[in-house]
Write a protein that holds these residues in place. Structure first.
Motif, PDB file in Angstrom:
ATOM      1  N   GLU D   7       7.505   6.621   0.377  1.00 45.47           N
ATOM      2  CA  GLU D   7       8.952   6.234   0.268  1.00 45.47           C
ATOM      3  C   GLU D   7       9.948   5.102   0.798  1.00 45.47           C
ATOM      4  OE1 GLU D   7      11.667   9.294   2.796  1.00 45.47           O
ATOM      5  OE2 GLU D   7       9.804   9.936   2.162  1.00 45.47           O
ATOM      6  N   ARG D   8       8.801   5.032   1.940  1.00 47.39           N
ATOM      7  CA  ARG D   8       9.415   3.286   1.848  1.00 47.39           C
ATOM      8  C   ARG D   8       9.172   2.294   0.670  1.00 47.39           C
ATOM      9  NH1 ARG D   8       8.620  -1.376   7.109  1.00 47.39           N
ATOM     10  NH2 ARG D   8      10.806  -2.415   5.968  1.00 47.39           N
ATOM     11  N   THR D   9       7.975   2.944   0.311  1.00 47.25           N
ATOM     12  CA  THR D   9       8.294   1.481  -1.331  1.00 47.25           C
ATOM     13  C   THR D   9       9.436   1.497  -2.228  1.00 47.25           C
ATOM     14  OG1 THR D   9       6.120   1.183  -0.456  1.00 47.25           O
ATOM     15  CG2 THR D   9       6.287   0.403  -2.460  1.00 47.25           C
ATOM     16  N   GLU D  10       9.327   3.097  -2.905  1.00 47.20           N
ATOM     17  CA  GLU D  10      10.266   4.004  -3.070  1.00 47.20           C
ATOM     18  C   GLU D  10      11.380   2.708  -3.373  1.00 47.20           C
ATOM     19  OE1 GLU D  10       9.364   3.991  -6.259  1.00 47.20           O
ATOM     20  OE2 GLU D  10       7.652   5.681  -6.839  1.00 47.20           O
ATOM     21  N   GLU D  11      12.120   3.328  -2.143  1.00 51.05           N
ATOM     22  CA  GLU D  11      13.310   2.267  -1.928  1.00 51.05           C
ATOM     23  C   GLU D  11      13.556   1.462  -1.571  1.00 51.05           C
ATOM     24  OE1 GLU D  11      15.850   4.258  -0.867  1.00 51.05           O
ATOM     25  OE2 GLU D  11      16.744   3.115  -0.471  1.00 51.05           O
ATOM     26  N   LEU D  12      12.158   0.219  -1.040  1.00 51.50           N
ATOM     27  CA  LEU D  12      12.302  -0.875  -1.338  1.00 51.50           C
ATOM     28  C   LEU D  12      12.574  -1.536  -2.857  1.00 51.50           C
ATOM     29  CD1 LEU D  12      10.445  -2.090   1.924  1.00 51.50           C
ATOM     30  CD2 LEU D  12      12.958  -2.908   1.233  1.00 51.50           C
ATOM     31  N   ARG D  13      11.519  -0.846  -3.481  1.00 53.90           N
ATOM     32  CA  ARG D  13      11.930  -1.478  -5.383  1.00 53.90           C
ATOM     33  C   ARG D  13      13.391  -0.747  -5.993  1.00 53.90           C
ATOM     34  NH1 ARG D  13       9.061   1.749  -8.657  1.00 53.90           N
ATOM     35  NH2 ARG D  13       8.963  -0.454 -10.291  1.00 53.90           N
ATOM     36  N   LEU D  64      10.144  -9.667   3.800  1.00 53.99           N
ATOM     37  CA  LEU D  64       9.198  -8.318   3.093  1.00 53.99           C
ATOM     38  C   LEU D  64       7.252  -8.815   2.835  1.00 53.99           C
ATOM     39  CD1 LEU D  64      11.504  -7.648   0.462  1.00 53.99           C
ATOM     40  CD2 LEU D  64      11.614  -6.287   2.237  1.00 53.99           C
ATOM     41  N   PHE D  65       7.661 -10.146   3.322  1.00 54.82           N
ATOM     42  CA  PHE D  65       5.905 -10.157   3.148  1.00 54.82           C
ATOM     43  C   PHE D  65       5.101 -10.222   4.015  1.00 54.82           C
ATOM     44  CE2 PHE D  65       8.335 -14.019   4.885  1.00 54.82           C
ATOM     45  CZ  PHE D  65       6.132 -14.518   5.504  1.00 54.82           C
ATOM     46  N   LEU D  66       5.956 -10.072   4.871  1.00 56.25           N
ATOM     47  CA  LEU D  66       5.042 -10.395   6.530  1.00 56.25           C
ATOM     48  C   LEU D  66       4.860  -9.207   7.499  1.00 56.25           C
ATOM     49  CD1 LEU D  66       4.378 -12.869   7.980  1.00 56.25           C
ATOM     50  CD2 LEU D  66       6.135 -12.550   9.427  1.00 56.25           C
ATOM     51  N   THR D  75       2.845  -3.117   4.387  1.00 47.76           N
ATOM     52  CA  THR D  75       1.265  -2.824   4.208  1.00 47.76           C
ATOM     53  C   THR D  75       1.559  -3.454   3.001  1.00 47.76           C
ATOM     54  OG1 THR D  75       1.465  -1.246   2.993  1.00 47.76           O
ATOM     55  CG2 THR D  75       0.989  -1.020   5.351  1.00 47.76           C
ATOM     56  N   ASN D  76      -0.118  -4.609   2.432  1.00 52.22           N
ATOM     57  CA  ASN D  76      -0.013  -5.477   1.272  1.00 52.22           C
ATOM     58  C   ASN D  76       0.364  -4.010   0.340  1.00 52.22           C
ATOM     59  OD1 ASN D  76      -1.732  -7.744   2.119  1.00 52.22           O
ATOM     60  ND2 ASN D  76      -2.395  -6.961   2.974  1.00 52.22           N
ATOM     61  N   LEU D  77      -0.362  -2.563   0.504  1.00 45.48           N
ATOM     62  CA  LEU D  77       0.246  -1.541  -1.055  1.00 45.48           C
ATOM     63  C   LEU D  77       1.832  -1.616  -0.861  1.00 45.48           C
ATOM     64  CD1 LEU D  77      -1.026   0.070  -2.901  1.00 45.48           C
ATOM     65  CD2 LEU D  77      -1.408   1.653  -0.819  1.00 45.48           C
ATOM     66  N   TYR D  79       2.977  -4.133  -0.167  1.00 48.06           N
ATOM     67  CA  TYR D  79       4.532  -4.771  -0.432  1.00 48.06           C
ATOM     68  C   TYR D  79       4.487  -5.423  -1.906  1.00 48.06           C
ATOM     69  CZ  TYR D  79       5.346 -10.789  -0.941  1.00 48.06           C
ATOM     70  OH  TYR D  79       6.061 -11.155  -0.757  1.00 48.06           O
ATOM     71  N   ALA D  80       3.264  -4.787  -2.454  1.00 49.60           N
ATOM     72  CA  ALA D  80       2.661  -5.366  -3.469  1.00 49.60           C
ATOM     73  C   ALA D  80       3.531  -5.394  -4.864  1.00 49.60           C
ATOM     74  CB  ALA D  80       1.070  -4.410  -4.312  1.00 49.60           C
ATOM     75  N   PRO D  81       3.763  -3.632  -5.031  1.00 51.52           N
ATOM     76  CA  PRO D  81       5.112  -3.687  -7.056  1.00 51.52           C
ATOM     77  C   PRO D  81       6.799  -4.663  -5.909  1.00 51.52           C
ATOM     78  CG  PRO D  81       4.942  -1.578  -4.925  1.00 51.52           C
ATOM     79  CD  PRO D  81       4.013  -2.633  -4.128  1.00 51.52           C
ATOM     80  N   LEU D  82       6.816  -5.422  -4.758  1.00 52.30           N
ATOM     81  CA  LEU D  82       8.311  -6.117  -4.716  1.00 52.30           C
ATOM     82  C   LEU D  82       7.540  -6.897  -4.770  1.00 52.30           C
ATOM     83  CD1 LEU D  82       8.894  -4.214  -0.894  1.00 52.30           C
ATOM     84  CD2 LEU D  82       9.563  -3.648  -3.223  1.00 52.30           C
TER      85      LEU D  82
END
Lengths: 403, 403, 403, 403
Positions: D7-13, D64-66, D75-77, D79-82
């Protein structure tokens, strides 16, 4: 996008790997010996194959490919790693577990579209590994990757259909164990593009079914799997009940069959590549040239590293495709199915070719399974539509995004 | 650097092309039929081959490969375009003109290094096309591209030599017409690196010569050319007169043989590529897919154009190599011989592979000669030293310039 | 097919190699320093260039590219090995010997098609290296590899032509030393396909000639050679005498120019590849990684060997093409010109790329000439028609043989 | 093996994509204009960059990388799509979000190994985007992919360390905004292989720090990102407190840094490839050649389809690697990190190269971002260890399985 192996998959992997180690790998030389001992290669059916089948069935490693009630009921994602393992010994493991093409596709079609009678008569003995079957699709005279080109006619005549046409590369049909053919032909050439074709069941012993010859693949006749027959259908008559799912459904059935068929090929191909890489590594560790093992020579290291990188990438794309097929359906996974259809053959022929090179003369011969693996891998660029057809379609879809 | 075809070459090309058109191409299907009709493939020798030989000899198209008094006396540059033409039908044309490996190399060795007695007994019937021969060099257990690895022993015992060892890929040795073997082995493992080896004549029917099996090449047994034998030499005794050129000369003889051998392979390979390109073009002109001929599809055009460019470049390098061998000798042409040894196989496998793809299923089968051509072309990356050995040597020479 | 270097060629090669060693290589760092010292890169003209030109002219190494009375009168075959040598230091040697594009093509066109007045006014100072010139052909808005797409108009208005259009990649035009432009445009859009175009002389200082910007090649502005200008022609008026060879002759002039232009590019590209290979070997001999020189690492050896093989093949095809142009004319050499147009760039970018990799970070930077060489080599896939256009045409010609 | 975007990744994307559309893409031309308007490229810092940074920070798209408390804690996963999205406009998006190398690695090192004082003095302003930093690792004189080759010395002298050595490709160090250097050097050349090196903080204005020049990358000076400096350290003295994590920890710190560094490069490279593919498709849809859009030409379709297949495979392997790093740690993901380190650059240079070709002359120029993308992608074959080093290591690991 969860490709993890779930509990059932892990359990089946463990069982299958155990079966490979205890039975399949040891059977490889025995199979070749029994095969060589026979007089007529086309009639040959090495007894060890039936032993393997019995053992596999006893262990519950049977019909793993088939979703639904008739088979093991696995998803594509669950089946993928199992098919990969089978691909390592493609000549034995798929048949031993009743997961060998083209029976797999035929069973799938019958289980999805067959009438009760068709299932009883043909699906059941296939599920039991008692008979084998063939799929008669490709024709020598046309580019059959475009289904509208198909020349074979299926014409209604009273209570029968009359079939006329020429097919080739009907894999398995040379074997006496092959009893039933599924034939693709046109019932209505004037119908809309994708409603012209039908599929029909033709018992191999029907009058007018003429087996012309077997097509080789490179120099292999693949007699142990029933070869690849060229068949002429000359006024072959079968009862109307033999039609599958009705007139005009041929294209839809083919589509339903090809998705799983393509991914199964790709799954097994990953296993072929892994086998080739293993052989390349073993050879490199053992073989000395110019004072040191091949394993220490940069070019061979390059091949091995590239193989690992290519295989990993290809496997992930296959797994993603399987996961998509399970979650959004074959149609939703169309792009990915085409992607693996072109990406995996490219990878696997490359890996095997390098493994051959690392084996020198032995690599092109029967001393190692590599040349045979290569021949089969090479056909993956062609079967079920050549690379070029899939690339064209992939490109069009991509281009549409930016129109 | 004059690669032009001189008058004699042009004349012979004309005659050979004429022979190809009138006899060789028409013989292709006949040969396959006669071969298929036989019971024992290993004994098979289709009568049409003897017809072709008689006709070729009558026309003076005989032993064209052999320089000097025993043969046609052509230079490498004169022979090159003729070998290319023969390569187009490699299964028939070389043997028809008595220009087929490994007899060519064996005749060359005997004509250069043989005693009068050896010439009389073995060279003459070979020159007359009455018997065939094999060369036993490669061993299964070692990387025989490095001659110091050779394990076969040739030991003096009174008036005889006693031979022990295992060879494989002794091409032609399975045929009953093959009467004589030239065997490479070590007479003195303690001598200086390149003085350890000797070559010796061993009649195939000598006690202790055990034909174990024939090695396949991608499923092809090549029975029509005597296959590729694995042979065990078990205390095989031959008279001391059978040694060629004396003890310790084995490496030098091999070198003398390999230069011409490699260029002959390359010359024929150019012809194989030209044949494949011709077939690809014909197919592309005829085959319709998705509403237009393959010939109008960009990817196929790409293959055809690249094939033409690659073939032209490869041919020129082969011709330059031939010219160098003629003018400065095999040693002076060493870099170029190695260059074509790696460059030509890369080109020809690529071209044939693309031609296969353009033919779909037919391409991998016996329907077209392409899969067979591919199998043979693929071995060129391995025979007479794998690509990697030649590249390493080429690189070292290049690197030395800047030290 | 005699590609040998004749006496005059050998003599000129010796002189040119001597000039390279004594003057050109030593001038490389000086040139870069003088260039860096200037304020305005676009006005920069390092004095050492004029020194080199004077020296080259003194030595008779001048206008070697130009056949006929105005130049050195060499054949293509004689010029080829000289151009190769120049290509090794493409930034200096061609201009030093007045053999730099696009002046070469412009001089060729003027010497073939120019009026006496045009020759006097523009050809002579170009021949003397006093001015430079540009060729305005490519347009940003259309695929100008197809001449019928050209959008620039050249319209007659009384005693003048009026030019309107937009061109880019007019190499050299940014330099203040560039005085004259040859512009391709349409005089009659309704004429037959290849009679629509004309070429016309436009002094750069004519009102309406607007230099918009210079196009970079990767990150290089190529200011030392006058960059690659984007130019708008806004109602530019020149006298009717400025037309070259008459209205409708533009396409024919372009054809006459492109044959030699393409082979010159290819000749120099061979030299670029040789330079890169030399640098790769030197680096490999010197650089230690993981305890041994790169020269002993198999992958680097592979690159070096493949480079040698690829370069040799490409050079021979270029020489054959030159020989054909000399003996049967540009039209008769059409296939070969297209073959080198696609084959040579493929080779040279590969070789340079591998040389870059062997140099690590230095390879992509100004520390070595490799990245600059790469950028220029990469453009060869595009200039004078992209690879794809030539491959399509090559394929069509090949396909026609079998129709 | 769950690579799904949570969810967090989708939101950030979603947020990041929105920021790209509303601010980053529109900033591209503005950035170039502001850059061109400046007098001194090395001092240039287009104001729009600070606008972008402010906006990104306002939106929470910052650091976002840190991982961990100092950064976004992804996590790396996650951050990856970002990172992939940022890679589409690598010149702006990473810096705008304070996710640009080498600051990312430096911040990571300081957050993991820094003392409180070091964090306060250097990490905080870096986290705030107020200063920039450089990492001085690579040396011109040795193959620094092998850390034992490093020649720079860091010697204790009382309360100070004295640094002597030469570094190059210290990216970012040319910018006046770059205030701090992390320098890798040897404190104890006699220690065990991986305990010889230390890392130390050197303020750029310390006496003895001599900026020699900036290294170009294919003609690009990358001035807008502070270039790639060659730096001589001539008796540079810094207090002992500047050492990071203690003497002998340099190799371990480098390892900790390189894993994330490599995957970040690869993530962004996927975005570069996607951008190139998008541009290729747009061009193909718009550009007409020989009467039809490039989009309908088979060869261009081939490039597009292959690009899609290659990108998909590469992305999945990057995601798997990220997931492994998150679940089993960098060490456990070592094979996969090396696999993407060789696989991704191969993919991305291929895709961009084909996109360049589809754009003709514009493709190699500043008209499109492709040539610039290519130059950077090409360096990925070299930075953080050349392909060959990683392949060798991958192969060894694979070979060990079968020993």
């Amino acid at each position: 996008m969860d490709f993890g192996y779930d509990e059932r998959t892990e359990e089946l992997r463990k069982q299958l790997l155990d079966f490979m180690d205890s039975h399949v790998y040891p059977a490889e030389p025995v199979f070749l010996e029994q095969l060589a001992a026979g007089d007529d290669p086309w009639a040959a059916h090495p007894p060890i194959m039936e032993d393997l089948k019995a053992e596999a069935r006893r262990r519950g490693l049977w019909n793993l490919f088939l979703p639904g009630e008739h088979g093991a009921g696995l998803t594509n994602l669950q089946y993928a790693p199992l098919a990969e393992i089978m691909g390592r010994v493609g000549r034995l493991a798929p048949e031993a577990t009743n997961c060998a093409a083209p029976d797999t596709g035929n069973m799938e079609v019958l289980s999805l579209f067959g009438t009760e009678q068709q299932k009883k008569q043909w699906l059941q003995p296939l599920l039991d590994g008692e008979i084998r079957s063939a799929f008669c699709m490709t024709e020598p005279d046309v580019a059959s990757s475009d289904a509208t080109n198909i020349g074979t006619r299926i014409e209604r005549d009273g209570d029968h259909y009359v079939i006329n046409g020429r097919k080739w590369f009907s894999s398995g049909a040379m074997s006496p164990r092959c009893k039933i053919l599924i034939v693709m032909g046109k019932t209505d050439p004037d119908a809309e593009r994708h409603r012209q074709q039908s599929q029909i069941l033709v018992p191999k012993d029907t009058p007018g079914v003429q087996i012309i010859r077997s097509m080789n693949v490179f120099g292999y006749d693949d007699a142990d799997h029933g070869g690849h027959a060229e068949i002429v259908f000359d006024n072959v008559r079968v009862p109307v009940e033999n039609i599958i799912a009705g007139e005009g459904e041929g294209f839809a059935i083919a589509q339903a069959r090809l998705g799983p068929g393509r991914i199964h090929h790709c799954m097994r191909a990953i296993g072929m590549a892994e086998r080739a890489l293993e052989l390349m590594c073993r050879r490199a560790n053992e073989r000395i040239a110019f004072g040191k093992p091949l394993a220490e020579q940069g070019v061979v290291q390059h091949w091995i590293a590239e193989s690992r990188v290519k295989i990993e990438q290809a496997r992930l794309l296959v797994l993603k495709t399987a996961w998509l097929m399970d979650t959004v359906g074959n149609q939703g996974a169309h792009t990915e199915i085409q992607s693996i259809k072109v990406g995996v053959p490219e990878m696997v022929t490359w890996v095997i070719d390098r493994a051959i090179q690392a084996h020198g003369g032995g690599g092109v011969s029967q001393e190692f399974p590599l040349a045979n693996l290569y021949a089969h891998a090479r056909t993956l660029h062609i079967v079920d539509g050549p690379d070029e057809v899939h690339r064209r379609s992939l490109a069009r879809r991509e281009l549409k995004k930016y129109k």
